[in-house]
Each structure stands twice: as C-alpha cells, then as structure tokens.
Design a protein around this motif. Structure first.
Motif, PDB file in Angstrom:
ATOM      1  N   LYS A 184       0.824  -1.192   0.000  1.00 18.89           N
ATOM      2  CA  LYS A 184       0.000   0.000   0.000  1.00 18.89           C
ATOM      3  C   LYS A 184       0.860   1.245   0.000  1.00 18.89           C
ATOM      4  O   LYS A 184       1.929   1.275   0.600  1.00 18.89           O
ATOM      5  N   SER A 185       0.368   2.285  -0.653  1.00 21.53           N
ATOM      6  CA  SER A 185       1.030   3.582  -0.542  1.00 21.53           C
ATOM      7  C   SER A 185       0.699   4.160   0.825  1.00 21.53           C
ATOM      8  O   SER A 185      -0.240   3.717   1.510  1.00 21.53           O
ATOM      9  N   THR A 222      11.415  11.684   5.147  1.00 17.50           N
ATOM     10  CA  THR A 222      11.241  10.944   3.894  1.00 17.50           C
ATOM     11  C   THR A 222       9.773  10.631   3.652  1.00 17.50           C
ATOM     12  O   THR A 222       9.247  10.839   2.552  1.00 17.50           O
ATOM     13  N   CYS A 223       9.105  10.141   4.683  1.00 15.91           N
ATOM     14  CA  CYS A 223       7.683   9.791   4.534  1.00 15.91           C
ATOM     15  C   CYS A 223       6.823  11.027   4.313  1.00 15.91           C
ATOM     16  O   CYS A 223       5.825  10.974   3.583  1.00 15.91           O
ATOM     17  N   ALA A 224       7.197  12.147   4.930  1.00 21.02           N
ATOM     18  CA  ALA A 224       6.432  13.382   4.730  1.00 21.02           C
ATOM     19  C   ALA A 224       6.427  13.778   3.259  1.00 21.02           C
ATOM     20  O   ALA A 224       5.376  14.129   2.700  1.00 21.02           O
ATOM     21  N   TYR A 225       7.582  13.720   2.617  1.00 22.33           N
ATOM     22  CA  TYR A 225       7.635  14.101   1.204  1.00 22.33           C
ATOM     23  C   TYR A 225       7.005  13.046   0.292  1.00 22.33           C
ATOM     24  O   TYR A 225       6.380  13.390  -0.721  1.00 22.33           O
ATOM     25  N   LEU A 226       7.157  11.778   0.628  1.00 21.00           N
ATOM     26  CA  LEU A 226       6.473  10.739  -0.154  1.00 21.00           C
ATOM     27  C   LEU A 226       4.967  10.956  -0.115  1.00 21.00           C
ATOM     28  O   LEU A 226       4.275  10.872  -1.140  1.00 21.00           O
ATOM     29  N   LEU A 227       4.459  11.237   1.082  1.00 20.00           N
ATOM     30  CA  LEU A 227       3.030  11.469   1.255  1.00 20.00           C
ATOM     31  C   LEU A 227       2.585  12.722   0.511  1.00 20.00           C
ATOM     32  O   LEU A 227       1.537  12.737  -0.153  1.00 20.00           O
ATOM     33  N   ALA A 228       3.387  13.787   0.592  1.00 18.96           N
ATOM     34  CA  ALA A 228       3.050  15.031  -0.104  1.00 18.96           C
ATOM     35  C   ALA A 228       2.973  14.801  -1.610  1.00 18.96           C
ATOM     36  O   ALA A 228       2.080  15.316  -2.290  1.00 18.96           O
ATOM     37  N   GLU A 229       3.900  14.016  -2.144  1.00 23.26           N
ATOM     38  CA  GLU A 229       3.899  13.755  -3.583  1.00 23.26           C
ATOM     39  C   GLU A 229       2.709  12.890  -3.992  1.00 23.26           C
ATOM     40  O   GLU A 229       2.133  13.079  -5.075  1.00 23.26           O
ATOM     41  N   GLU A 230       2.321  11.954  -3.122  1.00 20.98           N
ATOM     42  CA  GLU A 230       1.131  11.137  -3.417  1.00 20.98           C
ATOM     43  C   GLU A 230      -0.120  12.009  -3.431  1.00 20.98           C
ATOM     44  O   GLU A 230      -1.002  11.846  -4.295  1.00 20.98           O
ATOM     45  N   LEU A 231      -0.222  12.925  -2.504  1.00 14.24           N
ATOM     46  CA  LEU A 231      -1.358  13.856  -2.472  1.00 14.24           C
ATOM     47  C   LEU A 231      -1.350  14.765  -3.698  1.00 14.24           C
ATOM     48  O   LEU A 231      -2.397  15.045  -4.286  1.00 14.24           O
ATOM     49  N   ALA A 232      -0.157  15.209  -4.088  1.00 17.61           N
ATOM     50  CA  ALA A 232      -0.052  16.091  -5.257  1.00 17.61           C
ATOM     51  C   ALA A 232      -0.498  15.373  -6.524  1.00 17.61           C
ATOM     52  O   ALA A 232      -1.097  15.985  -7.417  1.00 17.61           O
ATOM     53  N   ARG A 233      -0.218  14.080  -6.610  1.00 21.33           N
ATOM     54  CA  ARG A 233      -0.646  13.320  -7.803  1.00 21.33           C
ATOM     55  C   ARG A 233      -2.158  13.206  -7.879  1.00 21.33           C
ATOM     56  O   ARG A 233      -2.703  12.904  -8.940  1.00 21.33           O
ATOM     57  N   GLU A 234      -2.844  13.448  -6.770  1.00 24.69           N
ATOM     58  CA  GLU A 234      -4.311  13.482  -6.773  1.00 24.69           C
ATOM     59  C   GLU A 234      -4.840  14.874  -7.100  1.00 24.69           C
ATOM     60  O   GLU A 234      -6.043  15.118  -7.033  1.00 24.69           O
ATOM     61  N   ASP A 245      16.938  23.333 -32.309  1.00 32.56           N
ATOM     62  CA  ASP A 245      17.646  23.900 -31.169  1.00 32.56           C
ATOM     63  C   ASP A 245      16.822  23.747 -29.894  1.00 32.56           C
ATOM     64  O   ASP A 245      16.561  24.715 -29.163  1.00 32.56           O
ATOM     65  N   THR A 246      16.384  22.524 -29.637  1.00 30.47           N
ATOM     66  CA  THR A 246      15.537  22.198 -28.489  1.00 30.47           C
ATOM     67  C   THR A 246      16.243  21.155 -27.641  1.00 30.47           C
ATOM     68  O   THR A 246      16.636  20.101 -28.144  1.00 30.47           O
ATOM     69  N   GLY A 247      16.419  21.453 -26.351  1.00 34.77           N
ATOM     70  CA  GLY A 247      17.114  20.530 -25.462  1.00 34.77           C
ATOM     71  C   GLY A 247      16.165  19.800 -24.532  1.00 34.77           C
ATOM     72  O   GLY A 247      14.946  19.788 -24.728  1.00 34.77           O
ATOM     73  N   GLY A 248      16.740  19.189 -23.501  1.00 37.60           N
ATOM     74  CA  GLY A 248      15.963  18.353 -22.594  1.00 37.60           C
ATOM     75  C   GLY A 248      14.938  19.099 -21.775  1.00 37.60           C
ATOM     76  O   GLY A 248      14.016  18.478 -21.224  1.00 37.60           O
ATOM     77  N   LYS A 249      15.057  20.427 -21.668  1.00 42.81           N
ATOM     78  CA  LYS A 249      14.081  21.185 -20.874  1.00 42.81           C
ATOM     79  C   LYS A 249      12.652  21.008 -21.410  1.00 42.81           C
ATOM     80  O   LYS A 249      11.680  21.092 -20.660  1.00 42.81           O
ATOM     81  N   LYS A 250      12.523  20.756 -22.715  1.00 46.34           N
ATOM     82  CA  LYS A 250      11.192  20.552 -23.290  1.00 46.34           C
ATOM     83  C   LYS A 250      10.546  19.304 -22.704  1.00 46.34           C
ATOM     84  O   LYS A 250       9.348  19.295 -22.384  1.00 46.34           O
ATOM     85  N   VAL A 251      11.337  18.247 -22.529  1.00 40.47           N
ATOM     86  CA  VAL A 251      10.825  17.010 -21.932  1.00 40.47           C
ATOM     87  C   VAL A 251      10.534  17.235 -20.451  1.00 40.47           C
ATOM     88  O   VAL A 251       9.517  16.783 -19.925  1.00 40.47           O
ATOM     89  N   LEU A 252      11.409  17.947 -19.764  1.00 38.48           N
ATOM     90  CA  LEU A 252      11.216  18.244 -18.346  1.00 38.48           C
ATOM     91  C   LEU A 252       9.889  18.967 -18.115  1.00 38.48           C
ATOM     92  O   LEU A 252       9.129  18.624 -17.205  1.00 38.48           O
ATOM     93  N   LYS A 253       9.586  19.956 -18.947  1.00 36.67           N
ATOM     94  CA  LYS A 253       8.371  20.741 -18.764  1.00 36.67           C
ATOM     95  C   LYS A 253       7.102  19.929 -19.019  1.00 36.67           C
ATOM     96  O   LYS A 253       6.035  20.258 -18.501  1.00 36.67           O
ATOM     97  N   LYS A 254       7.203  18.874 -19.810  1.00 43.08           N
ATOM     98  CA  LYS A 254       6.039  18.027 -20.101  1.00 43.08           C
ATOM     99  C   LYS A 254       5.702  17.105 -18.943  1.00 43.08           C
ATOM    100  O   LYS A 254       4.600  16.568 -18.878  1.00 43.08           O
ATOM    101  N   HIS A 255       6.644  16.896 -18.019  1.00 42.36           N
ATOM    102  CA  HIS A 255       6.436  15.920 -16.942  1.00 42.36           C
ATOM    103  C   HIS A 255       6.766  16.522 -15.574  1.00 42.36           C
ATOM    104  O   HIS A 255       7.610  16.005 -14.848  1.00 42.36           O
ATOM    105  N   PRO A 256       6.115  17.613 -15.183  1.00 39.21           N
ATOM    106  CA  PRO A 256       6.462  18.282 -13.915  1.00 39.21           C
ATOM    107  C   PRO A 256       6.262  17.393 -12.696  1.00 39.21           C
ATOM    108  O   PRO A 256       6.945  17.582 -11.678  1.00 39.21           O
ATOM    109  N   GLU A 257       5.343  16.421 -12.788  1.00 34.98           N
ATOM    110  CA  GLU A 257       5.086  15.553 -11.640  1.00 34.98           C
ATOM    111  C   GLU A 257       6.244  14.602 -11.363  1.00 34.98           C
ATOM    112  O   GLU A 257       6.340  14.024 -10.278  1.00 34.98           O
ATOM    113  N   ASP A 258       7.153  14.447 -12.321  1.00 33.33           N
ATOM    114  CA  ASP A 258       8.256  13.491 -12.187  1.00 33.33           C
ATOM    115  C   ASP A 258       9.595  14.197 -12.036  1.00 33.33           C
ATOM    116  O   ASP A 258      10.645  13.590 -12.247  1.00 33.33           O
TER     117      ASP A 258
END
Length: 450
Positions: A3-4, A31-43, A411-424
C-alpha cells in the motif's frame, strides 16, 4: 502489492476534504512526509509541508523551500508548485523551524492538504516521547506514528531517543528483561507496548477526533508488523525500504558545440581568470568521476578540436558533432548514443543521463554531487538544479525518457521534456544563484564580472 502511505491513511476511516497529517515518532519522518506530499499532489492537491518543531532544511534535501517568507510569498509559491515547503530558519541554516502561528493560519486556505513533521528524534530510529511531545496542531485529522525497523533487535539504549521515558513505561508495566534496561533488545512486542503507552493513548485523549496508525518503516516483514499490532489499539502497517541511492549508473554528457552567435566570438574558448570557459565544467566532470562510483561514462560533444582534444586527454569520450548547425538536439542525441555504445545496456542496472552545458563556469562539483545524491534518493526520473522559480543545468533523465529525448529536433534541449512531466521532476536548490549562470552574450558576462 504494498500500500502507498496515502492508501494506509485512507483505510483508517472517512477521508476528509482537507487532510492535516502529523508525522511523529522516529525512523524516517522527513522521507515519509515528502512521499506522502507527492502522493497527495498526484491526486491534484496543493500540499503544504511544514513542521511544528524542526526538520531538515529543504536546501539540504535538494528541494525548494519558502523560508522566512510572508503569507503572500507562500501563496505565490503554491500557485506555481503542487508541493510547497514552508517554515523559518533554524540555527546554522541546517534545520527549518515552524512557521509563526499567525502565518500558518493565514496560509492554510491556500492548500488542499497539510503534511507536518511534528516530532523530533535526533536521528534515532525509535522514540518514546516526553510529556510535552509531540507538538500537534489543532485540526489535525491523521496522526502517523513511525518506528524504524532497523531499531528492532538492538539494545534499547542504542536506538531509543528519550530513554528515560522508556524506562518509566517499562517500569510501570513491570516488564522483565535480562540485564539493564538499556541493554534490553527492542522487539516488535516491546515497541508496540511503548508506542501504545507513549503515543497512542495520550494522543487519543488530546485529539479524540484524529485517526491514528503506526508505521513500522523500512520492512516487508509481515510477522514483525503482526506482532507489533497485537500490542497496539491502532492499525500497524509496514513499508519497505526505498531502493538505495546509487542503484544505477550515471552517464555525464557535456554539450559543447554551440556557435556563440550572440557572444561575438567562440565563448567556450573565451578566457576567464586565465582559463577557457569550457574548462570549468570539464573539471567539474573530472572531479565527479573521482568522487562517485556510479559514474559509468563521461562524454563531451563538440565541434571544436581544442575541446575534443582536451576531453580525450582526460580520458573522456570525445565526440565530434559535424551537424551542430542542426541545433542542440543533435549534440544531445550524439551524447546519448555514444554513452550507450561505450557502456552497452544492462537490464540489471538503471541508466541515468545527466546533461551539462559548457558555458556555465561557476557550477561547482560539490553542488552537482549533492544534486545527484538527492535525485537518486527521491525516486523521481527527471531532475535539475533550481533557484526559486528558475531551473537550470545540469538536467538528468532516467532511461525511460530516452526515446522522447531522441525525438527532439532543432535547437531544443531536454528542458522541453522536463516541462512536459512536472510531476516526475526533482528540483535541487543550487544555493548560490550564480552557479546557474550561463553566458549567451558578452554583455551578460560583463554584468557578472562587475
């Protein structure tokens, strides 16, 4: 399936619209505080992470924090990020302390959930609280009591914070042990009793409306969880350890093939304090290769013979980009392909690709080393350095993002991919903002040199 943390809390009873969750005890609260915060953010929730006592300063966790700021500044941060860490400066800048009570109350409406580290344990894996602990805010809906599995089987005197409080409870219960109490080994049974008497019952009296649970952290041992549960009146869950940092191999790639059109000359060869600009990041890579055992390859992509020769002399993979006119994406792809060619692929290892730029002379190796450690511990698959709202290089990607990176054009670097996946994305506070500076023009260089 395990379980999460969020699933554990939701299983306790009715889930409120705006949960306020306090983490107490010992053995992984931050560690658990941030894991929990990220799980809540994904909701889809906006989450405030804070403390009522003190916790690790976010800068030392590779996270952006809103420290010593006004309610308006905290609100502005919440509008830009799903998880906001807020507090005040602790002594020496190593710890973050609680928000002033008035500020905490004022910022609550800006968030959909609050995660609070509400107890201190001075890095012990187990704790029995004093009468004035933990420090829990009114309106708390859930209390998560932590104990670290690594404490089990070890002498109580070695692993327990507030040993004097444990002695009081053990004496009251007339529990028998061999030798001195400090030499008594902590078992799930004894831990269950101490947590029940030290935390659960007093907190039921103080906060009768709050749901409680115990987390035996860093274990998949169902027997230990069940044994502890026999001696507590609240549910007990186990949570396995996070994968260890350094579980994969890192490829460092320096992109040094730009045309310097706005600079007016080859900026990478422009001398700063007697050394060409490109050599500063090159030396950062050299230091990292010595510092870290998980560096699998170092690759330098350039169109300039001087840079390629220097890289080869240091034992790096030197790759000539004959198509640099196609933009930074061409150098990025060459770096990925050369790194994979040199090291191959190993299904047992995870690969991470970390990209640097050659016009960032103020970047320090110790900063990047801290960034890589934090990134690997975070479990995220993309990471970069940042200062406030400004993100910068280096940027690192897990191998799962390689296909997406290889599809970049122009002339496009990795920042374009980063911006598409802010949750990760894992953001690491750079400390000194000048470390993020790169130089597109002579004017920008002159401003910094003043």
């Amino acid at each position: 399936m395990n379980k999460s943390l969020l699933d554990m809390l939701k299983s306790l009873g009715k889930w409120p619209k705006k949960p306020v969750i306090s983490l107490v005890g010992a053995g992984g609260k931050t560690t658990c505080a941030y894991l929990l915060a990220e799980e809540l953010a994904r909701e889809g929730k906006k989450v405030l992470v804070t403390t009522t006592t003190h916790m690790e300063h976010p800068a030392f966790l590779g996270r952006n924090g809103v420290i010593d700021k006004s309610p308006e500044e905290i609100k502005a941060a919440a509008e830009k990020s799903p998880v906001v860490t807020a507090g005040t400066s602790g002594p020496g800048g190593m710890k973050m302390r609680a928000l002033p009570q008035a500020v905490f109350k004022e910022v609550l409406p800006f968030f959909d959930a609050v995660v609070i580290e509400a107890d201190g344990s001075r890095r012990h894996p187990f704790k029995v609280p004093a009468s004035h602990e933990p420090v829990i805010v009114e309106g708390t809906t859930h209390i998560m009591i932590l104990a670290g599995m690594p404490a089990m089987g070890k002498p109580l005197g070695e692993v327990c914070f507030r040993m004097e409080e444990a002695e009081k409870l053990v004496c009251q219960a007339k529990l028998e042990g061999k030798g001195s109490l400090s030499g008594m080994c902590l078992t799930p049974r004894l831990a269950g009793y101490l947590l029940e008497a030290g935390y659960v019952q007093p907190l039921k009296t103080r906060f009768p409306g709050a749901e409680q649970m115990i987390l035996l952290n860093q274990t998949e041992d169902g027997n230990a969880v069940a044994e502890m549960g026999e001696h507590t009146s609240v549910p007990v869950f186990g949570r396995p350890s996070l994968p260890a940092a350094g579980r994969g191999q890192i490829h460092l790639i320096l992109l040094a093939a730009g045309f310097s059109r706005r600079f007016g000359e080859n900026k990478l060869l422009y001398e700063l304090d007697g050394r060409p600009m490109y050599r500063y990041p090159l030396e950062v890579l050299e230091t990292l290769r010595v510092l870290r055992k998980d560096i699998a390859s170092v690759c330098v992509v350039s169109r300039y013979g001087t840079i390629l020769e220097d890289a080869a002399e240091k034992g790096f993979c030197a790759v000539e980009n004959k198509e640099s006119v196609l933009g930074i994406s061409s150098s990025l792809k060459l770096g990925i392909r050369e790194s994979r060619r040199v090291c191959g692929t190993d299904e047992k290892e995870e690969d991470f690709y970390c990209f640097f730029v050659a016009d960032q002379p103020h970047l320090r190796a110790d900063t990047v080393n801290r960034f890589l450690d934090g990134f690997l511990k975070s479990g995220k698959k993309i990471g970069c350095l940042a200062k406030g709202d400004t993100t910068g290089n280096p940027v690192i990607f897990h191998e799962t993002y390689i296909p997406e990176l290889l599809r970049l054009e122009g002339d496009t670097g990795g920042k374009k991919v980063l911006k598409k996946h802010p949750e990760d994305v894992f953001l690491c506070d750079v400390g000194e903002e000048i470390q993020l500076h790169d130089y597109d023009s002579r004017q920008s260089l002159e401003i910094t040199e003043r």
